[in-house]
Design a protein around this motif. Structure first.
Motif, PDB file in Angstrom:
ATOM      1  N   LEU A   1       0.740  -0.998  -0.068  1.00  0.00           N
ATOM      2  CA  LEU A   1      -0.084  -0.029   0.087  1.00  0.00           C
ATOM      3  C   LEU A   1       0.774   1.300  -0.073  1.00  0.00           C
ATOM      4  CD1 LEU A   1      -2.621   1.641   0.359  1.00  0.00           C
ATOM      5  CD2 LEU A   1      -2.494   1.190   2.644  1.00  0.00           C
ATOM      6  N   ASN A   2       0.817   2.114  -1.073  1.00  0.00           N
ATOM      7  CA  ASN A   2       1.289   3.250  -0.977  1.00  0.00           C
ATOM      8  C   ASN A   2       0.515   4.535  -1.069  1.00  0.00           C
ATOM      9  OD1 ASN A   2       3.286   5.695  -1.602  1.00  0.00           O
ATOM     10  ND2 ASN A   2       4.548   4.181  -2.629  1.00  0.00           N
ATOM     11  N   PHE A   3       0.549   5.135  -0.027  1.00  0.00           N
ATOM     12  CA  PHE A   3      -0.576   6.425   0.187  1.00  0.00           C
ATOM     13  C   PHE A   3      -0.213   7.616  -0.849  1.00  0.00           C
ATOM     14  CE2 PHE A   3      -1.471   4.530   4.530  1.00  0.00           C
ATOM     15  CZ  PHE A   3      -2.838   4.451   4.382  1.00  0.00           C
ATOM     16  N   SER A   4       1.238   7.554  -1.074  1.00  0.00           N
ATOM     17  CA  SER A   4       1.683   8.576  -2.184  1.00  0.00           C
ATOM     18  C   SER A   4       1.182   8.302  -3.475  1.00  0.00           C
ATOM     19  CB  SER A   4       3.009   8.906  -2.022  1.00  0.00           C
ATOM     20  OG  SER A   4       3.548   9.162  -0.811  1.00  0.00           O
ATOM     21  N   THR A   5       0.726   7.006  -3.750  1.00  0.00           N
ATOM     22  CA  THR A   5       0.243   6.971  -5.174  1.00  0.00           C
ATOM     23  C   THR A   5      -1.039   6.281  -5.198  1.00  0.00           C
ATOM     24  OG1 THR A   5       1.257   4.654  -5.086  1.00  0.00           O
ATOM     25  CG2 THR A   5       2.576   6.465  -6.004  1.00  0.00           C
ATOM     26  N   PHE A   6      -1.978   6.464  -4.176  1.00  0.00           N
ATOM     27  CA  PHE A   6      -3.561   6.016  -3.906  1.00  0.00           C
ATOM     28  C   PHE A   6      -4.193   6.246  -5.154  1.00  0.00           C
ATOM     29  CE2 PHE A   6      -7.453   5.420  -1.802  1.00  0.00           C
ATOM     30  CZ  PHE A   6      -7.103   4.246  -1.217  1.00  0.00           C
ATOM     31  N   ALA A   7      -4.108   7.649  -5.795  1.00  0.00           N
ATOM     32  CA  ALA A   7      -4.788   8.059  -6.839  1.00  0.00           C
ATOM     33  C   ALA A   7      -4.755   7.199  -7.976  1.00  0.00           C
ATOM     34  CB  ALA A   7      -4.777   9.415  -6.918  1.00  0.00           C
ATOM     35  N   THR A   8      -3.558   6.559  -8.044  1.00  0.00           N
ATOM     36  CA  THR A   8      -3.350   5.743  -9.239  1.00  0.00           C
ATOM     37  C   THR A   8      -4.154   4.457  -9.284  1.00  0.00           C
ATOM     38  OG1 THR A   8      -1.085   4.605  -8.467  1.00  0.00           O
ATOM     39  CG2 THR A   8      -1.111   6.670  -9.769  1.00  0.00           C
TER      40      THR A   8
END
Length: 153
Positions: free
Chosen positions: A86-93
């Protein structure tokens, strides 16, 4: 004999320091970040940043022991695995179905006290969540699940 073994261990420890980890975080794209795209309230955002972002974002703040091998190797591997999961920095992707799944996992892991990891608390006391904070986070993630479903289905 004991002295020779100690010297070999010490020399080995010194030698492995010449193989540092890369502590460069991937570049940030603010429009992709979970906290920003979900308009997360400041109190919830602080909890997520303190308890999740070091391992689950591109905003890792490396502690002092990240410069000492072999602990640095373990730490780097842990961060890489966390970002992969899980990467919150790329969540929109993430596709909406994946966002929902990850939010469900977040709620479950926090509720069951599986996250943050106990070992993380050693150097990050501010990451320790009270029962009230756990409830606040799980409620927020569950709310975001509903919101994501409404927007995308």
């Amino acid at each position: 004999m004991f002295k020779k073994i100690l010297i070999v261990i010490l020399v080995g420890f010194i030698m492995i320091q010449f193989f540092p980890i890369d502590k460069t975080n991937p570049p940030l794209e603010p429009g992709m970040d979970f906290i920003r795209i979900k308009n997360t309230p400041p109190d919830i955002a602080k909890l997520i940043r303190n308890s999740c972002y070091d391992c689950h974002s591109n905003e890792t703040k490396y502690p002092w022991y990240a410069s000492i091998a072999p602990s640095s190797w373990f730490l780097k591997n842990h961060i890489n695995e966390g970002r992969k999961e899980l990467n919150f920095s790329t969540f929109a992707t993430y596709e909406s179905s994946r966002q929902i799944h990850k939010l469900e996992e977040c709620a479950e892991m926090i509720e069951k006290k599986k996250m943050p990891l106990e070992s993380y608390y050693l150097g990050h006391q501010d990451a320790k969540l009270s029962d009230e904070e756990r409830k606040k986070l799980t409620d927020y993630f569950k709310f975001q699940i509903k919101e994501t479903k409404i927007k995308n289905y």
